[in-house]
Design an enzyme around this catalytic site. Sequence first.
Site, PDB file in Angstrom:
ATOM      1  CD  GLU A 196      -7.622  -5.793  12.681  1.00 33.55           C
ATOM      2  OE1 GLU A 196      -8.557  -6.057  12.622  1.00 33.55           O
ATOM      3  OE2 GLU A 196      -7.156  -5.951  13.910  1.00 33.55           O
ATOM      4  CB  ILE A 218       7.599   0.963   7.102  1.00 31.81           C
ATOM      5  CG1 ILE A 218       9.072   1.048   6.892  1.00 31.81           C
ATOM      6  CG2 ILE A 218       7.336  -0.698   7.851  1.00 31.81           C
ATOM      7  CD1 ILE A 218       9.484   0.132   5.836  1.00 31.81           C
ATOM      8  N   GLY A 247       3.505  -3.068  11.596  1.00 33.24           N
ATOM      9  CA  GLY A 247       3.297  -4.259  12.114  1.00 33.24           C
ATOM     10  C   GLY A 247       1.924  -4.673  12.705  1.00 33.24           C
ATOM     11  CB  VAL A 248      -0.430  -3.277  15.203  1.00 34.13           C
ATOM     12  CG1 VAL A 248       0.683  -3.025  16.523  1.00 34.13           C
ATOM     13  CG2 VAL A 248      -0.435  -1.767  14.691  1.00 34.13           C
ATOM     14  CG  HIS A 270       4.134   3.592  10.317  1.00 30.34           C
ATOM     15  ND1 HIS A 270       4.946   2.461   9.891  1.00 30.34           N
ATOM     16  CD2 HIS A 270       4.200   3.453  11.640  1.00 30.34           C
ATOM     17  CE1 HIS A 270       5.339   1.975  10.830  1.00 30.34           C
ATOM     18  NE2 HIS A 270       5.124   2.355  11.946  1.00 30.34           N
TER      19      HIS A 270
END
Length: 141
Positions: free
Chosen positions: A63, A55, A58-59, A49
């Site tokens: 979390e 990067i 976002g999840v 990723h």
Amino acid sequence: MLDVMEIMKRIPHRYPFLLVDRILEMDKEEQKIRGLKNVTINEEFFNGHFPGHPIMPGVLIVEGMAQCLGVLVLDDTEGKVPYFAAIENVKFKAPVRPGDQVIYEVHVNKIRRNIVKATGVAKVDDKVVTEASFTFTIMEK
């Protein structure tokens, strides 16, 4: 302030999914917490990723906020697991890259029995990179 060993006593997450390195502030009376994540190129998720353009997903930032919340509301993990029930109003405002230091700031809006509702922001260099509202439920293992 809590170090990673104290964090692991309070929540069940472990490497590579433990996304909080330190708790900077925790106020149980005000129901708020600030945590820190040092983002390094060695993070497992950077392998895919994205290759050549790493990067932080976002999840995983969301979390990390939820893990801070877990530290605040769980005294220990014996027999308990926090599960997401809802994630709402999420906004990703800027990417998080290797070398960044993410500061999570989370505030409890409501606790009712085993349901916890909260809002949080994640910042890098005092700029909000992610914001979200979320709910989790504390269940027996």
